[in-house]
Design a protein around this motif. Structure first.
Motif, short mmCIF file in Angstrom:
data_model
loop_
_atom_site.label_atom_id
_atom_site.label_comp_id
_atom_site.label_asym_id
_atom_site.label_seq_id
_atom_site.Cartn_x
_atom_site.Cartn_y
_atom_site.Cartn_z
N GLY A 1 16.25 -5.00 -3.23
CA GLY A 1 17.16 -5.16 -2.09
C GLY A 1 16.38 -5.38 -0.80
N ASN A 2 17.11 -5.89 0.18
CA ASN A 2 16.48 -6.29 1.44
C ASN A 2 17.14 -5.54 2.60
N ILE A 3 16.38 -4.75 3.34
CA ILE A 3 16.99 -3.92 4.39
C ILE A 3 17.49 -4.71 5.59
N MET B 1 2.69 11.53 -2.55
CA MET B 1 2.70 12.58 -1.53
C MET B 1 2.12 12.11 -0.18
N ARG B 2 2.38 10.83 0.14
CA ARG B 2 1.98 10.29 1.44
C ARG B 2 2.83 10.99 2.51
N GLU B 3 2.24 11.32 3.64
CA GLU B 3 2.97 11.99 4.73
C GLU B 3 3.82 13.12 4.17
N THR C 1 14.39 1.26 -3.69
CA THR C 1 14.65 -0.17 -3.48
C THR C 1 13.44 -0.82 -2.80
N ASP C 2 13.17 -2.06 -3.15
CA ASP C 2 12.15 -2.84 -2.44
C ASP C 2 12.55 -4.31 -2.51
N ILE C 3 12.10 -5.08 -1.55
CA ILE C 3 12.39 -6.53 -1.56
C ILE C 3 11.53 -7.25 -2.60
N ASN C 4 10.39 -6.65 -2.96
CA ASN C 4 9.43 -7.31 -3.85
C ASN C 4 9.76 -6.95 -5.30
N SER C 5 10.25 -7.96 -6.05
CA SER C 5 10.71 -7.68 -7.42
C SER C 5 9.54 -7.30 -8.35
N SER D 1 14.97 5.89 -1.22
CA SER D 1 13.62 5.55 -0.81
C SER D 1 13.56 4.03 -0.65
N ILE D 2 13.45 3.60 0.60
CA ILE D 2 13.49 2.17 0.90
C ILE D 2 12.45 1.87 1.97
N PRO D 3 11.42 1.18 1.77
CA PRO D 3 11.02 0.49 0.57
C PRO D 3 10.20 1.43 -0.33
N GLU E 1 0.83 -1.21 0.00
CA GLU E 1 0.00 0.00 0.00
C GLU E 1 0.87 1.26 0.00
N THR E 2 0.61 2.17 -0.92
CA THR E 2 1.35 3.43 -1.00
C THR E 2 0.59 4.40 -1.90
N TYR E 3 0.95 5.66 -1.87
CA TYR E 3 0.34 6.65 -2.79
C TYR E 3 1.24 7.87 -2.87
#
Ligand SMILES: C[S@@+](CC[C@H](N)C(=O)[O-])C[C@H]1O[C@@H](n2cnc3c(N)ncnc32)[C@H](O)[C@@H]1O
Length: 277
Positions: free
Chosen positions: A200-202, A85-87, A146-150, A114-116, A81-83
């Motif tokens: 990538g994975n934090i 200009m969040r926060e 970066t995100d863990i989900n390809s 920006s991770i994730p 879940e994201t959109y």
């Protein structure tokens, strides 16, 4: 024929699978997420011709193809879940205060992470705000995402969105930076080309050499899903990656308190930014 919803997960199977997921990703599913796991993975089990989660768990542990299956598993269970200009208070603060402070120090290269990043709304929002404020002509700025989900990283690279992604944006934000094609909104190439995406994975130690030194980290709305040890690992990694005069933004419901003593909390009115001790 088995329907996707027909593979049920027992308590023991759920705990076993949850341990595999937390170990790989940091994400800790509480017991009330048992049905989410069941719903999201049933179809996959049927594709693999398994009739129980026990078989799936064994496959994840022992099969020679387990590494590839772990990637599929993580892609299926993450909450993306994201959109745009969040926060937004934090992005406003980046533009009004953080960037001018770094530029005043004569920093020629500024690296923002920006991770994730999920499907890209966060890093593209950052790039748009920096572009509109004219920062790309003042320094060499890299926006890395970066995100863990390809799967979400691939979607982010395409930069195609639906109306719901703009729930916090003005009509001008959309018309200036996106081209509408039917119900799709395509991000314009001048912004798209500013963001470099990777998987990538934090909570992996590999992330530290992979990223090098970063000046500004946005890590929002993921630590809430982690157990204590993995929160600690992620923050230790950030402490190594963040430059000495760098800034760390977390999500509004996230904090370093009780997890790390390596950061100083700075309240700027509409939000919090962490700096290194
Ligand atoms: C709710 S989204 C947050 C996106 C964006 N930062 C925001 O605030 O809108 C959480 C994202 O964290 C990602 N994620 C979960 N565990 C991760 C890990 N260990 N390393 C990198 N990304 C991870 C998921 O794939 C998902 O896309």
């Amino acid at each position: 024929m088995l329907q996707p919803s027909s593979v049920k997960i027992s308590e023991i199977e759920f705990f076993e699978l949850r341990d595999i997921i937390v170990k790989v990703s940091g994400i800790m599913f509480s017991e009330h997420k048992k049905y989410l796991i069941e719903n999201r993975l049933s179809k996959r089990l049927i594709e693999l011709k398994f009739t129980s989660f026990k078989e799936y768990n064994n496959y994840l542990k022992n099969n020679p193809k387990r590494d590839a299956e772990i990637v599929t598993l993580i892609n299926l269970v993450t909450i993306n879940e994201t959109y745009f200009m969040r926060e937004r208070g934090q992005v406003d603060y980046l533009v009004s205060t953080v960037m001018p402070a770094l530029i005043a120090k004569n920093k020629k290269n500024i690296r923002i992470w920006s991770i994730p990043c999920s499907t890209g709304e966060e890093p593209y929002s950052i790039a748009i705000e920096l572009f509109d404020a004219g920062f790309f002509s003042k320094a060499t700025i890299e926006v890395i995402a970066t995100d863990i989900n390809s799967d979400v990283v691939e979607a982010a690279k395409h930069g195609v969105y639906r109306e719901g992604a703009f729930r916090s944006c003005s009509p001008q934000f959309i018309s200036k930076h996106f081209t509408q094609q039917g119900t799709d909104f395509l991000i314009n190439s001048n912004i798209k080309n500013r963001v470099k995406f990777n998987v990538g994975n934090i909570v992996s130690s590999k992330i530290v050499p992979m990223m090098g030194s970063i000046d500004i980290i946005f890590c929002r709305n993921v630590l809430i899903y982690f157990d204590f040890d993995n929160k600690k690992t992620a923050l230790l990694n950030f402490n190594k990656i963040l430059s000495n005069d760098g800034y760390l933004f977390l999500g509004h419901s996230e904090s370093v308190s009780r997890v790390s003593t390596d950061f100083v909390m700075n309240n700027f009115g509409t939000g919090i930014v962490y700096t290194k001790k």
